[in-house]
Design an enzyme around this catalytic site. Structure first.
Site, PDB file in Angstrom:
ATOM      1  N   HIS A 136       0.831  -1.205   0.000  1.00 14.21           N
ATOM      2  CA  HIS A 136       0.000   0.000   0.000  1.00 14.21           C
ATOM      3  C   HIS A 136       0.867   1.257   0.000  1.00 14.21           C
ATOM      4  CE1 HIS A 136      -3.039  -2.918   1.347  1.00 14.21           C
ATOM      5  NE2 HIS A 136      -3.943  -2.049   0.913  1.00 14.21           N
ATOM      6  N   LYS A 140      -1.153   4.948   4.698  1.00 15.06           N
ATOM      7  CA  LYS A 140      -2.099   4.020   5.343  1.00 15.06           C
ATOM      8  C   LYS A 140      -1.662   3.818   6.793  1.00 15.06           C
ATOM      9  CE  LYS A 140      -4.111  -0.600   4.708  1.00 15.06           C
ATOM     10  NZ  LYS A 140      -5.496  -0.137   4.808  1.00 15.06           N
TER      11      LYS A 140
END
Ligand code: NAD
Length: 251
Positions: A136, A140
């Protein structure tokens, strides 16, 4: 009575809420009649005659929306994250008190991601080793991702139902290079600028590997799953977790 479903979006000014608002406006058979965000009253939902609410807000707010909607007889589609076992149990209790109202809570509305989890669970008992790599963007806050945790749980459950034994692993070094164990399945979390949301499940036995990969490139990928849930929720009283059953019915 008109067949058009009157939809309200809570968290409507957020990234997901804006996308959902657009998707509902563009969808046939749905009408966007209320957009609620911080500072607005949930009473607006009742005043607008909302039949189905979609909530993409924050974990601290979502239970309040669910309570309000169930009390008002409004069906709910919930994408907000943070539904651990305890919170889901609380929602199940609330749903049981309002048996005529439907509520769908899904940690991932991405149809490709849900199918990847199903395929991983189906394949897992046939291989000696299974590991998950989730990748990711570095903004995040949670790691591993909820989708990776759910994938690991489904893989572990599928292996437990079969006679798949423990996974081979001779690692003896003290370095923390082998990821986190979730229900006995290793998850490796990569955070790199430029990535969006990606996951690979690597399965292997002697002489072969199988790699399943899913890439979320845009929030638009969640919209077909959200719209599927909006259309289905009135016919599904009680709590539904995930969109797997909905996909099965629409396949
Ligand atoms: P965001 O921060 O862009 O949007 C959240 C919105 O909620 C903001 O506009 C905020 O003002 C609003 N909000 C906060 N408290 C509120 C309250 N009490 N009443 C009304 N509105 C309120 O976040 P985002 O990227 O849109 O994500 C929202 C949630 O959805 C997160 O929990 C995220 O993890 C989750 N998410 C789930 C999926 C899925 O497939 N289930 C996909 C993407 C994101």
């Amino acid at each position: 009575m008109s067949d058009v479903i009157r939809v309200g979006v809570v968290g409507a000014s957020g990234r997901m809420g804006s996308e959902v608002s657009r998707a509902v406006q563009d969808a046939t058979g749905l009408e966007l009649v209320a957009r609620v965000d911080v500072g607005d009253s949930l009473d607006d939902l009742v005043r607008a005659g909302v039949q189905v609410v979609v909530d993409f807000t924050v974990p601290a707010a979502v239970l309040g929306t669910i309570r309000f909607c169930l009390d008002a007889g409004i069906h709910c589609v919930v994408g907000t994250s943070g539904f651990t076992g305890d919170r889901l149990a609380e929602v199940a209790e609330l749903a049981a008190e309002h048996p005529a109202v439907g509520i769908i809570v899904a940690p991932n509305f991405g149809i490709g991601a849900v199918l990847m989890m199903q395929f991983a669970a189906k394949a897992a008992p046939f291989f000696q080793s299974v590991e998950i790599i989730e990748m990711h963007h570095p903004d995040k806050v949670d790691a591993p991702s909820g989708t990776a945790v759910q994938t690991a749980r489904l893989i572990a459950a599928a292996r437990a139902r079969s006679d798949a034994g423990p996974m081979p692993d001779a690692t003896a070094s003290g370095w923390e290079a082998r990821g986190s164990l979730v229900d006995g399945v290793r998850i490796h979390a990569v955070r790199v600028r430029g990535l969006v949301a990606h996951q690979e499940v690597i399965l292997g036995s002697a002489g072969e590997t199988l790699v399943l990969r899913h890439d979320s490139l845009d929030r638009a990928s969640f919209m077909p799953g959200v719209l599927l849930a909006v259309r289905a929720v009135r016919d599904r009283p009680g709590l539904t977790v995930g969109i797997d059953d909905l996909l099965d019915q629409s396949a």
